[in-house]
Motif scaffolding. Structure first.
Motif, PDB file in Angstrom:
ATOM      1  N   LEU A  12      -0.302  -5.561 -23.001  1.00 53.17           N
ATOM      2  CA  LEU A  12      -1.451  -4.832 -23.549  1.00 53.17           C
ATOM      3  C   LEU A  12      -1.512  -3.405 -23.000  1.00 53.17           C
ATOM      4  CD1 LEU A  12      -3.906  -7.818 -23.257  1.00 53.17           C
ATOM      5  CD2 LEU A  12      -3.374  -6.645 -25.417  1.00 53.17           C
ATOM      6  N   ASP A  13      -1.055  -3.232 -21.758  1.00 54.05           N
ATOM      7  CA  ASP A  13      -1.062  -1.896 -21.140  1.00 54.05           C
ATOM      8  C   ASP A  13      -0.141  -0.933 -21.881  1.00 54.05           C
ATOM      9  OD1 ASP A  13      -2.834  -2.608 -19.174  1.00 54.05           O
ATOM     10  OD2 ASP A  13      -1.343  -2.860 -17.588  1.00 54.05           O
TER      11      ASP A  13
ATOM     12  N   ARG B 190      -8.711  -0.350 -11.254  1.00 46.55           N
ATOM     13  CA  ARG B 190      -9.374  -1.347 -12.086  1.00 46.55           C
ATOM     14  C   ARG B 190      -9.356  -2.640 -11.276  1.00 46.55           C
ATOM     15  NH1 ARG B 190      -4.801  -2.261 -16.938  1.00 46.55           N
ATOM     16  NH2 ARG B 190      -3.011  -2.356 -15.516  1.00 46.55           N
ATOM     17  N   ALA B 191     -10.356  -3.481 -11.502  1.00 45.36           N
ATOM     18  CA  ALA B 191     -10.480  -4.688 -10.691  1.00 45.36           C
ATOM     19  C   ALA B 191     -10.879  -5.845 -11.593  1.00 45.36           C
ATOM     20  CB  ALA B 191     -11.512  -4.495  -9.593  1.00 45.36           C
ATOM     21  N   TYR B 192     -10.677  -7.054 -11.079  1.00 48.70           N
ATOM     22  CA  TYR B 192     -11.004  -8.226 -11.887  1.00 48.70           C
ATOM     23  C   TYR B 192     -12.471  -8.621 -11.762  1.00 48.70           C
ATOM     24  CZ  TYR B 192      -6.001  -8.477 -12.477  1.00 48.70           C
ATOM     25  OH  TYR B 192      -4.703  -8.161 -12.802  1.00 48.70           O
TER      26      TYR B 192
ATOM     27  N   GLN C 126      -1.143  -8.898 -19.702  1.00 49.64           N
ATOM     28  CA  GLN C 126      -1.802  -7.624 -19.382  1.00 49.64           C
ATOM     29  C   GLN C 126      -0.796  -6.480 -19.452  1.00 49.64           C
ATOM     30  OE1 GLN C 126      -5.238  -6.969 -18.667  1.00 49.64           O
ATOM     31  NE2 GLN C 126      -4.473  -4.898 -19.020  1.00 49.64           N
TER      32      GLN C 126
ATOM     33  N   ALA D 292      -8.830 -10.934 -16.128  1.00 49.89           N
ATOM     34  CA  ALA D 292      -8.910  -9.745 -16.974  1.00 49.89           C
ATOM     35  C   ALA D 292      -9.795  -8.714 -16.296  1.00 49.89           C
ATOM     36  CB  ALA D 292      -9.474 -10.099 -18.348  1.00 49.89           C
TER      37      ALA D 292
ATOM     38  N   ARG E 254      -1.628   3.108 -14.769  1.00 43.39           N
ATOM     39  CA  ARG E 254      -2.998   2.598 -14.780  1.00 43.39           C
ATOM     40  C   ARG E 254      -3.461   2.166 -13.394  1.00 43.39           C
ATOM     41  NH1 ARG E 254      -4.841   1.051 -20.079  1.00 43.39           N
ATOM     42  NH2 ARG E 254      -3.202   1.276 -21.636  1.00 43.39           N
TER      43      ARG E 254
END
Lengths: 331, 331
Positions: free
Chosen positions: A39-40, B78-80, A36, A79, B11
């Motif tokens: 990808l960030d 953001r969360a899973y 992750q 994810a 992020r």
């Protein structure tokens, strides 16, 4: 380049680069701690991973070790988004036909897509643990892509450029929970338990000519209890390609880096290619004989899902799972 | 304790502890870099955050600063997982009645729940950016909980003990996209754009007696374009409490730390309490007069969602958003 996430006791595992032949690997945590994180910040991180990948393939990487898919978590063990399309509309048509339902014309014009749980993915050799066989345990062999940032309203062309990685998915389904759940109108929830992933995710260039028009033009093999049951070509009968699926998802929202978008069960109209889920076989049986003969998975059953390139080499490694009963104390 | 995530260009933002009166805050990155990291290791991290919280409330925290909700991201940017229930069944019944549909008995016995996008949440003062008013832009005021790890098959009692935090949600909905989307059978996707969150998430003990039986017994206020339109009590007419909603989600899967579970639009049978979404008001109008008068949101409209404790103090801070048009170059 090929990337994997190794089990290290943490929730997100450890990022590793895997050689093209899947024989060796190299920890990449000096470059990025997790997939992750890579990808960030892909534009900065990917070239560094690619350099390590080249060194590894050339046998020059200093601390390489034997790659063991059994040590893999899902490439993204958790994810921020898992949206699964249903791009092989043939599959949808069959399922509906078997229950006597027609096909709305719109199904050929606009993708079906649902949102799945993404907080607890399974690695390629993790057991599929469930409480009851009666739920109708089925595998679903699929191809999936991992995206970068896709802005709201992106076109398919814009979405295409944000496809970072490809991998394989076993979108486990509980068939006997689906009718009641869909009848409630809010989509799948309990009927779609944890999803499983292939050992490695690969950049599109690894597929060579097989990656064309936003589709993967290779057969996807499913082997159930040691018996090959399907090898449909993922590039055939895919009515919506990945860029179209991503654009559909991004119509009213930003899609952020690390989102996973699935193809839906790979299915060819040519029935001689077999099936990528038991439900489809049961539908064919129902249409032909009036009732289904093939039963869903039992505890102890195994499923292997793999894609080989034109030289017969495994591209993503294999998903190789066993169905297991949830221990009573937790059920 | 009260926690927020501050915008810092990253992020996931920066974790901060916020004083009970929401007047001051203190960066907590020496304890955990992000709220997700705190939830991943809650038993170890929470006591340290609680210590800082006590220092901050006592005016002893060394580097406290004025708390500005405008600098907040969603507590989890953001969360899973984001799974939204529909626990105020009255709301569901009204919506169905307005379109002449009956109510399946099962809706009173088993929660409705859908999975929403969790990769791109909005902060409390972020604009709701969308391309078209014609999509039927609506707010939905809800309460939500954030969980720890809940094992597959957990009972409501087990789920109760894994409720880590509570907050408020604006589950923005695109009403005119819903009918076609639900007709396809796979649930909401484009009709549920990015979800917005209150400035802070709080541990259940912050609610005192208002947190009882797995429900929040306080009115939830919605103010649309400066006009109060709803103040239904979130503890009244909630047919499924949060532990039941979480257990429903966990029936066939593990629910991992940082999962967000929503109540659905808060709605009381007592119509004098007003509404938490425009659709409900339109349904009441349709049932009474044969057609809806109140229109959905326009670009420039504002929505404020807040919950006050019994002393009239804001518990979570306010969601205060404006609806804005997506810039043409990206639409």
């Amino acid at each position: 380049m090929k990337l994997a996430t190794l089990k290290d006791g943490s929730r997100d595992g450890q990022l590793a680069v895997v050689a093209r032949d899947l024989k060796t690997a190299h920890i990449a945590d000096g470059i990025a701690p997790t997939l992750q994180a890579a990808l960030d910040d892909w534009a900065f991180v990917a070239p560094q991973l690619a350099f390590l990948y080249d060194e590894l393939n050339a046998g020059r990487a200093r601390r390489s070790f034997e790659f063991d898919p059994g040590r893999c978590m899902a490439p993204l063990p958790r994810a921020y988004q898992w949206a699964d399309g249903s791009a092989y509309v043939n599959h949808v048509e069959l399922v509906r036909k078997a229950r006597g339902a027609g096909m709305p014309a719109s199904f050929w014009e606009e993708p079906l897509m649902y949102q799945g749980g993404s907080d607890d993915f399974l690695g390629p050799q993790d057991d599929i643990v469930l409480a009851r066989e009666e739920w109708g345990i089925d595998f679903e062999a699929e191809v999936a892509v991992v995206t970068g940032d896709v802005p709201m309203g992106a076109t398919p062309d814009e979405a295409y450029r944000q496809i970072r990685l490809l991998t394989l998915v076993n979108d486990v389904s509980l068939r006997n929970l689906i009718p009641d759940e869909l009848a409630k109108g809010f989509g799948f929830l309990q009927s779609k338990p944890a999803t499983s992933f292939a050992p490695v995710a690969v950049t599109p260039d690894e597929l060579g000519d097989a990656w064309k028009g936003g589709k993967v033009h290779l057969p996807l093999r499913s082997i159930w209890n040691g018996r090959p049951v399907g090898q449909p070509d993922a590039g055939v009968d895919m009515v919506f390609n990945f860029p179209q699926l991503i654009a559909h998802l991004a119509k009213t929202r930003n899609v952020r880096a690390g989102s996973i978008v699935g193809s839906g069960t790979v299915s060819n109209k040519d029935a001689s290619k077999g099936y990528s889920c038991i439900a489809e076989q049961r539908c064919l049986e129902t249409i032909e004989h009036g009732s289904a003969v093939t039963q869903f998975m039992r505890f102890g059953d195994t499923i292997r899902i793999e894609m080989l390139d034109e030289q017969g080499k495994s591209l993503f490694g294999a998903i190789e799972q066993k169905v297991a009963r949830l221990e009573a104390d937790a059920s």
